[in-house]
Design a protein around this motif. Structure first.
Motif, PDB file in Angstrom:
ATOM      1  N   ASP A  44       0.850  -1.204   0.000  1.00 28.08           N
ATOM      2  CA  ASP A  44       0.000   0.000   0.000  1.00 28.08           C
ATOM      3  C   ASP A  44       0.881   1.248   0.000  1.00 28.08           C
ATOM      4  O   ASP A  44       0.622   2.210  -0.719  1.00 28.08           O
ATOM      5  N   LEU A  45       1.917   1.201   0.858  1.00 29.80           N
ATOM      6  CA  LEU A  45       2.838   2.342   0.951  1.00 29.80           C
ATOM      7  C   LEU A  45       3.556   2.563  -0.372  1.00 29.80           C
ATOM      8  O   LEU A  45       3.706   3.696  -0.831  1.00 29.80           O
ATOM      9  N   GLU A  46       3.975   1.455  -0.993  1.00 30.30           N
ATOM     10  CA  GLU A  46       4.666   1.579  -2.288  1.00 30.30           C
ATOM     11  C   GLU A  46       3.745   2.192  -3.330  1.00 30.30           C
ATOM     12  O   GLU A  46       4.162   3.028  -4.128  1.00 30.30           O
ATOM     13  N   ASN A  89       3.478   5.821  -2.500  1.00 31.31           N
ATOM     14  CA  ASN A  89       4.758   6.482  -2.793  1.00 31.31           C
ATOM     15  C   ASN A  89       4.967   6.692  -4.291  1.00 31.31           C
ATOM     16  O   ASN A  89       5.598   7.677  -4.695  1.00 31.31           O
ATOM     17  N   SER A  90       4.423   5.781  -5.094  1.00 30.95           N
ATOM     18  CA  SER A  90       4.628   5.939  -6.545  1.00 30.95           C
ATOM     19  C   SER A  90       3.939   7.212  -7.061  1.00 30.95           C
ATOM     20  O   SER A  90       4.367   7.787  -8.058  1.00 30.95           O
ATOM     21  N   TRP A  91       2.895   7.666  -6.367  1.00 27.91           N
ATOM     22  CA  TRP A  91       2.234   8.922  -6.760  1.00 27.91           C
ATOM     23  C   TRP A  91       2.987  10.149  -6.243  1.00 27.91           C
ATOM     24  O   TRP A  91       2.760  11.268  -6.701  1.00 27.91           O
ATOM     25  N   LEU A  92       3.838   9.929  -5.246  1.00 26.89           N
ATOM     26  CA  LEU A  92       4.536  11.063  -4.613  1.00 26.89           C
ATOM     27  C   LEU A  92       5.859  11.398  -5.292  1.00 26.89           C
ATOM     28  O   LEU A  92       6.535  12.342  -4.900  1.00 26.89           O
ATOM     29  N   LYS A  93       6.206  10.608  -6.303  1.00 30.74           N
ATOM     30  CA  LYS A  93       7.533  10.740  -6.909  1.00 30.74           C
ATOM     31  C   LYS A  93       7.647  11.937  -7.839  1.00 30.74           C
ATOM     32  O   LYS A  93       7.822  11.777  -9.050  1.00 30.74           O
ATOM     33  N   VAL A  94       7.553  13.127  -7.291  1.00 30.09           N
ATOM     34  CA  VAL A  94       7.863  14.321  -8.097  1.00 30.09           C
ATOM     35  C   VAL A  94       8.828  15.182  -7.280  1.00 30.09           C
ATOM     36  O   VAL A  94       8.735  15.225  -6.058  1.00 30.09           O
ATOM     37  N   PRO A  95       9.763  15.860  -7.962  1.00 30.72           N
ATOM     38  CA  PRO A  95      10.700  16.704  -7.216  1.00 30.72           C
ATOM     39  C   PRO A  95       9.971  17.869  -6.536  1.00 30.72           C
ATOM     40  O   PRO A  95       9.059  18.460  -7.126  1.00 30.72           O
ATOM     41  N   VAL A  96      10.383  18.161  -5.310  1.00 32.93           N
ATOM     42  CA  VAL A  96       9.752  19.267  -4.572  1.00 32.93           C
ATOM     43  C   VAL A  96      10.823  20.229  -4.070  1.00 32.93           C
ATOM     44  O   VAL A  96      11.983  19.859  -3.935  1.00 32.93           O
ATOM     45  N   PHE A  97      10.430  21.466  -3.852  1.00 33.14           N
ATOM     46  CA  PHE A  97      11.323  22.340  -3.095  1.00 33.14           C
ATOM     47  C   PHE A  97      10.657  22.654  -1.763  1.00 33.14           C
ATOM     48  O   PHE A  97       9.437  22.711  -1.668  1.00 33.14           O
ATOM     49  N   ARG A  98      11.461  22.816  -0.745  1.00 34.64           N
ATOM     50  CA  ARG A  98      10.930  23.044   0.595  1.00 34.64           C
ATOM     51  C   ARG A  98      11.093  24.504   0.984  1.00 34.64           C
ATOM     52  O   ARG A  98      12.016  25.180   0.542  1.00 34.64           O
ATOM     53  N   ARG A  99      10.193  24.942   1.826  1.00 27.95           N
ATOM     54  CA  ARG A  99      10.212  26.343   2.210  1.00 27.95           C
ATOM     55  C   ARG A  99       9.625  26.467   3.607  1.00 27.95           C
ATOM     56  O   ARG A  99       8.604  25.844   3.907  1.00 27.95           O
ATOM     57  N   ALA A 154      -0.961  11.283   2.491  1.00 21.74           N
ATOM     58  CA  ALA A 154       0.264  10.892   3.201  1.00 21.74           C
ATOM     59  C   ALA A 154       0.421  11.698   4.490  1.00 21.74           C
ATOM     60  O   ALA A 154       0.747  11.155   5.547  1.00 21.74           O
ATOM     61  N   GLU A 155       0.139  13.004   4.399  1.00 18.63           N
ATOM     62  CA  GLU A 155       0.188  13.876   5.584  1.00 18.63           C
ATOM     63  C   GLU A 155      -0.790  13.388   6.648  1.00 18.63           C
ATOM     64  O   GLU A 155      -0.467  13.325   7.826  1.00 18.63           O
ATOM     65  N   ALA A 156      -1.991  13.048   6.191  1.00 15.65           N
ATOM     66  CA  ALA A 156      -3.035  12.646   7.137  1.00 15.65           C
ATOM     67  C   ALA A 156      -2.687  11.338   7.845  1.00 15.65           C
ATOM     68  O   ALA A 156      -2.918  11.201   9.042  1.00 15.65           O
ATOM     69  N   VAL A 157      -2.126  10.381   7.121  1.00 16.27           N
ATOM     70  CA  VAL A 157      -1.809   9.111   7.775  1.00 16.27           C
ATOM     71  C   VAL A 157      -0.480   9.172   8.533  1.00 16.27           C
ATOM     72  O   VAL A 157      -0.266   8.408   9.466  1.00 16.27           O
ATOM     73  N   ALA A 158       0.418  10.085   8.135  1.00 20.45           N
ATOM     74  CA  ALA A 158       1.710  10.186   8.811  1.00 20.45           C
ATOM     75  C   ALA A 158       1.555  10.855  10.176  1.00 20.45           C
ATOM     76  O   ALA A 158       2.247  10.528  11.118  1.00 20.45           O
ATOM     77  N   HIS A 159       0.625  11.816  10.261  1.00 21.91           N
ATOM     78  CA  HIS A 159       0.389  12.440  11.553  1.00 21.91           C
ATOM     79  C   HIS A 159      -0.663  11.595  12.249  1.00 21.91           C
ATOM     80  O   HIS A 159      -1.390  10.859  11.593  1.00 21.91           O
ATOM     81  N   ASP A 160      -0.707  11.643  13.543  1.00 21.04           N
ATOM     82  CA  ASP A 160      -1.410  10.576  14.266  1.00 21.04           C
ATOM     83  C   ASP A 160      -2.934  10.608  14.122  1.00 21.04           C
ATOM     84  O   ASP A 160      -3.650  10.036  14.920  1.00 21.04           O
ATOM     85  N   SER A 161      -3.424  11.231  13.067  1.00 20.87           N
ATOM     86  CA  SER A 161      -4.874  11.288  12.918  1.00 20.87           C
ATOM     87  C   SER A 161      -5.418  10.122  12.113  1.00 20.87           C
ATOM     88  O   SER A 161      -6.577  10.124  11.755  1.00 20.87           O
TER      89      SER A 161
END
Ligand SMILES: [Zn+2]
Length: 191
Positions: A90-92, A95-105, A136-143
């Motif tokens: 499931d994670l894989e 993750n396959s949808w998350l594979k785009v380069p990002v910049f952080r700010r 991903a944010e929703a499942v990574a944080h304890d909610s």
């Protein structure tokens, strides 16, 4: 801004996160009749406007991707709703949808300092990644145990359970919850 009187808002879209709207774009009416809002160009344009995704209307290839991603989002919601384990595959898949380069700010808002990440490129791959990212944010944080699917099988609306004891079973107590009470009291009378 999409006014509250708009169909998009009446159907309770635009409340939690982009992933939840996409998951619920497959909408059952409570009695098992399906409306697929991905067939509705107005819904898609409202969705894009609401979440500020600046992309052209999806072509057939993108629509296929949206349906594929939606299936995965509902799969995740099913797991968090039942409290069953999310597996490596499931994670894989996510993750396959998350594979785009990002910049952080680092930015400051009403909740304090936030580390944000935005796709470097714009376009549909970035939008699909941002939708997946919101799950991903929703499942990574304890909610994650708050992410549920309505217990009415004819509804199956994905929602966030904000109750303290996480006891909510229905998308709405007034509709699905009430239907269940009516059904049970009828069954009791018959019995
Ligand atoms: Zn429901």
């Amino acid at each position: 801004m999409i006014p509250a009187s708009h169909q998009f808002r009446i159907h309770k879209f635009g409340q939690a996160a982009p992933w939840m709207d996409l998951a619920n774009s497959e909408m059952w009416d409570g009695y098992g009749h399906l409306t697929d809002f991905l067939n509705d160009p107005q819904w898609i344009s409202d969705f894009l406007e609401y979440w500020r995704f600046r992309v052209p209307s999806p072509g057939p290839g993108v629509l296929r991707d949206l349906r594929k991603l939606r299936k995965l989002l509902r799969h995740f919601a099913g797991k968090t709703s039942e409290g069953t384990a999310i597996q490596t595959r499931d994670l894989e898949a996510l993750n396959s949808w998350l594979k785009v380069p990002v910049f952080r700010r680092l930015v400051e808002d009403q909740n304090g300092l936030q580390l944000t990440h935005r796709p470097v490129q714009i376009g549909w791959p970035a939008v699909l990644a941002q939708i997946a990212d919101s799950l991903a944010e929703a499942v990574a944080h304890d909610s994650k145990d708050r992410l549920k699917i309505c217990a009415n099988p004819g509804c199956a609306w994905v929602f966030v359970d904000r109750t303290k004891g996480r006891v909510r079973r229905w998308c709405s107590d007034a509709t699905c919850g009430n239907r269940d009470r009516v059904r049970r009291s009828r069954a009791a009378h018959k019995g």
